[in-house]
Motif scaffolding. Structure first.
Motif, PDB file in Angstrom:
ATOM      1  N   VAL A  31     -24.927 -19.060  38.912  1.00  0.00           N
ATOM      2  CA  VAL A  31     -24.384 -20.794  38.233  1.00  0.00           C
ATOM      3  C   VAL A  31     -25.016 -21.114  39.923  1.00  0.00           C
ATOM      4  O   VAL A  31     -24.340 -22.294  39.552  1.00  0.00           O
ATOM      5  CB  VAL A  31     -22.728 -20.469  37.818  1.00  0.00           C
ATOM      6  CG1 VAL A  31     -22.321 -19.909  36.832  1.00  0.00           C
ATOM      7  CG2 VAL A  31     -21.927 -20.536  39.167  1.00  0.00           C
ATOM      8  N   SER A  32     -26.246 -20.862  39.962  1.00  0.00           N
ATOM      9  CA  SER A  32     -26.686 -21.920  41.491  1.00  0.00           C
ATOM     10  C   SER A  32     -26.859 -23.004  40.676  1.00  0.00           C
ATOM     11  O   SER A  32     -27.219 -24.252  41.876  1.00  0.00           O
ATOM     12  CB  SER A  32     -27.200 -20.710  42.647  1.00  0.00           C
ATOM     13  OG  SER A  32     -28.425 -20.460  41.805  1.00  0.00           O
ATOM     14  N   ASN A  33     -26.977 -22.961  40.080  1.00  0.00           N
ATOM     15  CA  ASN A  33     -27.951 -24.505  39.557  1.00  0.00           C
ATOM     16  C   ASN A  33     -27.011 -25.414  38.732  1.00  0.00           C
ATOM     17  O   ASN A  33     -27.886 -26.610  38.761  1.00  0.00           O
ATOM     18  CB  ASN A  33     -29.069 -23.882  37.988  1.00  0.00           C
ATOM     19  CG  ASN A  33     -27.886 -23.433  36.828  1.00  0.00           C
ATOM     20  OD1 ASN A  33     -26.935 -23.031  36.794  1.00  0.00           O
ATOM     21  ND2 ASN A  33     -28.224 -22.899  35.844  1.00  0.00           N
ATOM     22  N   GLY A  34     -25.731 -25.143  39.231  1.00  0.00           N
ATOM     23  CA  GLY A  34     -25.059 -25.901  38.604  1.00  0.00           C
ATOM     24  C   GLY A  34     -24.379 -26.592  37.197  1.00  0.00           C
ATOM     25  O   GLY A  34     -24.356 -27.641  36.814  1.00  0.00           O
ATOM     26  N   GLU A  35     -25.130 -25.483  36.267  1.00  0.00           N
ATOM     27  CA  GLU A  35     -25.124 -25.991  34.952  1.00  0.00           C
ATOM     28  C   GLU A  35     -23.191 -25.755  34.887  1.00  0.00           C
ATOM     29  O   GLU A  35     -23.060 -26.866  33.623  1.00  0.00           O
ATOM     30  CB  GLU A  35     -26.108 -25.367  34.023  1.00  0.00           C
ATOM     31  CG  GLU A  35     -27.503 -25.722  33.923  1.00  0.00           C
ATOM     32  CD  GLU A  35     -28.315 -24.906  33.616  1.00  0.00           C
ATOM     33  OE1 GLU A  35     -27.683 -24.311  32.432  1.00  0.00           O
ATOM     34  OE2 GLU A  35     -29.476 -24.898  33.067  1.00  0.00           O
TER      35      GLU A  35
END
Length: 327
Positions: free
Chosen positions: A140-144
């Motif tokens: 979830v490093s994309n912050g979604e």
């Protein structure tokens, strides 16, 4: 309130019967931290016993994060079962400090007395790795989304054969709408010690389906879960009023297929009761959960009185309005 501590916030709980009395386990944190939202990161397990799920004897802290292991930050919600080896088995959620994705993993501890727990090895038994890992949202490093979800293990014997089944809160990748990516994760074990990750048994409807509990009653399978109004998918928002609380899936067997039950079992806005469990007693089923914002404003932080749960036509569950009206 039936399970409350003057100096502690109390929230998620789970229950097991030893043949004589109920053992209740619950997450707790000192009220001295001030902001109740900080409770998640100041957590330990409390333990209490009861013969009626109303009057409780508190036995103190029974489990907590490790000093420097993979679970040195939090030990969150779990479940307890008795194994074929005669030991009691605790399956729990753990996280490690300074992990920007707050990756959750599943741990295992055993006990002979239901209070003193010893980790099996370092405790870690299950992560989102292996051939079935691509079925789950592991990054979830994309912050979604706010965390790498893999928590709230519910373990039970496999009614269709030897071994054990585990259900947990997780998410699936590749879904355009974040609030339609929640899933009930699944794992299997021949002995309760060695676990294999399997594909989810249910996906969709909500951004997360927390604290699953799977059980069978009168030939119908149920998967209780809790969720919040701001985690409803667009489709579910169009089908039902926005509430936070406890709902359920109806299934044809422990592996499904599952569908979201109509209506909503036990919800309100602001949320009154959350992270509920259904316990089967000699007098029938009851639901227990923690008081979230029962007055609409203040965080409660205690386990509310059990309310009766009935099965009506079509196999749907309802919380008895007689008890609710009397509160």
């Amino acid at each position: 309130m039936v399970l409350a501590l003057k100096d502690q916030y109390v929230w998620d709980s789970w229950y097991v019967h030893d043949g004589e009395k109920y053992h209740g386990y619950y997450l707790k944190a000192p009220r001295s931290i001030g902001d109740p939202e900080l409770r998640h990161f100041n957590v330990s397990y409390g333990h209490a016993t009861s013969t009626d799920l109303v009057n409780w004897d508190h036995l103190g802290t029974c489990f907590a994060p490790s000093d420097d292991g993979w679970d040195n930050y939090t030990t969150w919600t779990g479940s307890v079962v008795r194994g074929d080896d005669g030991l009691w088995h605790l399956y729990y959620t753990g996280t490690r400090k300074n992990d920007p994705q707050l990756r959750q993993k599943i741990g295992h501890a055993t006990s002979t007395d239901l209070h003193n727990w010893e980790r099996v090895g370092d405790g870690l038994i299950l992560d989102l790795v292996g051939p079935n890992a691509p079925h789950y949202e592991a990054d979830v490093s994309n912050g979604e989304w706010h965390d790498r979800a893999m928590r709230d293990p519910w373990v039970m014997r496999d009614p269709d054969g030897d071994g054990w089944l585990m259900y947990f809160t997780a998410r699936v990748p590749g879904v355009a709408e974040a609030n339609d990516a929640g899933c009930i994760g699944f794992a299997t074990s021949p002995d309760g010690y060695d676990w294999a990750l399997q594909p989810p048994v249910f996906t969709g409807g909500f951004g997360q389906l927390e604290v699953p509990q799977v059980f069978e009653k009168n030939g119908i399978w149920y998967c209780l879960f809790c969720t919040a109004a701001h985690h409803f998918s667009k489709e579910q928002t169009a089908l039902r009023p926005l509430v936070s609380g406890n709902h359920y899936l109806i299934g044809e067997g422990p592996r499904g297929p599952w569908r979201i039950a109509p209506g909503f079992l036990d919800g309100s806005l602001p949320c009154s009761r959350y992270a509920a469990r259904i316990v089967d007693t000699d007098e029938g089923m009851v639901i227990l959960g923690f008081a979230d914002h029962p007055d609409g404003e203040t965080f409660g932080g205690y386990i509310m009185d059990p309310d009766p749960v009935e099965i009506v036509a079509g196999g749907e569950l309802v919380v008895s309005p007689q008890r609710q009206a009397a509160e």
